[in-house]
Scaffold this motif. Structure first.
Motif, short mmCIF file in Angstrom:
data_model
loop_
_atom_site.label_atom_id
_atom_site.label_comp_id
_atom_site.label_asym_id
_atom_site.label_seq_id
_atom_site.Cartn_x
_atom_site.Cartn_y
_atom_site.Cartn_z
N UNK A 20 0.85 -1.19 0.00
CA UNK A 20 0.00 0.00 0.00
C UNK A 20 0.89 1.24 0.00
N UNK A 21 0.67 2.12 -0.98
CA UNK A 21 1.47 3.34 -1.05
C UNK A 21 0.66 4.58 -0.66
N UNK A 22 -0.68 4.50 -0.69
CA UNK A 22 -1.50 5.65 -0.34
C UNK A 22 -2.88 5.20 0.12
N UNK A 23 -3.41 5.90 1.12
CA UNK A 23 -4.78 5.68 1.59
C UNK A 23 -5.48 7.02 1.76
N UNK A 31 -2.30 0.45 -4.35
CA UNK A 31 -1.39 -0.66 -4.08
C UNK A 31 -0.41 -0.79 -5.24
N UNK A 32 0.88 -0.87 -4.92
CA UNK A 32 1.91 -1.05 -5.94
C UNK A 32 2.30 -2.53 -5.97
N UNK A 33 2.12 -3.14 -7.15
CA UNK A 33 2.47 -4.54 -7.36
C UNK A 33 3.73 -4.59 -8.21
N UNK A 34 4.75 -5.30 -7.71
CA UNK A 34 6.00 -5.42 -8.44
C UNK A 34 6.12 -6.80 -9.05
#
Length: 95
Positions: A20-23, A31-34
């Protein structure tokens, strides 16, 4: 005469894990998926990332959490995924 009944078919749901990068938005988490991708010419492994807007009904996710998300019906213009579970809260150190 009636048409024959059709069997209900279900498709596999796309499930991913990310951070999670921001709420900042209400009931939404980014959500950032790598993923690891091999370069086609140089054969070097690269890390590529994609950000997804995720529906978080109970607002349980916090920035830095590792979460699992799944595809769902569209909730808005950008939200096509929903939060399944929080795998690792941001305050916990990995074992």
């Amino acid at each position: 005469a009636r048409a024959p009944a059709r069997a209900v078919t279900t498709t596999a749901r796309q499930i991913m894990q990310g951070k999670v990068v921001s709420t900042a938005s209400s009931k939404t988490a980014v959500v950032m998926v790598e993923r690891k991708v091999m370069h086609p010419l140089y054969k070097k492994t690269q890390t590529k990332s994609t950000k997804f807007h995720v529906h978080d009904e109970d607002e349980t996710a916090q920035a830095g959490d590792i979460v699992r998300i799944g595809a769902c019906r569209p909730h808005s213009k950008l939200k096509r995924f929903e939060l399944i579970e929080v795998c690792a809260p941001s305050g916990c150190a990995p074992n």
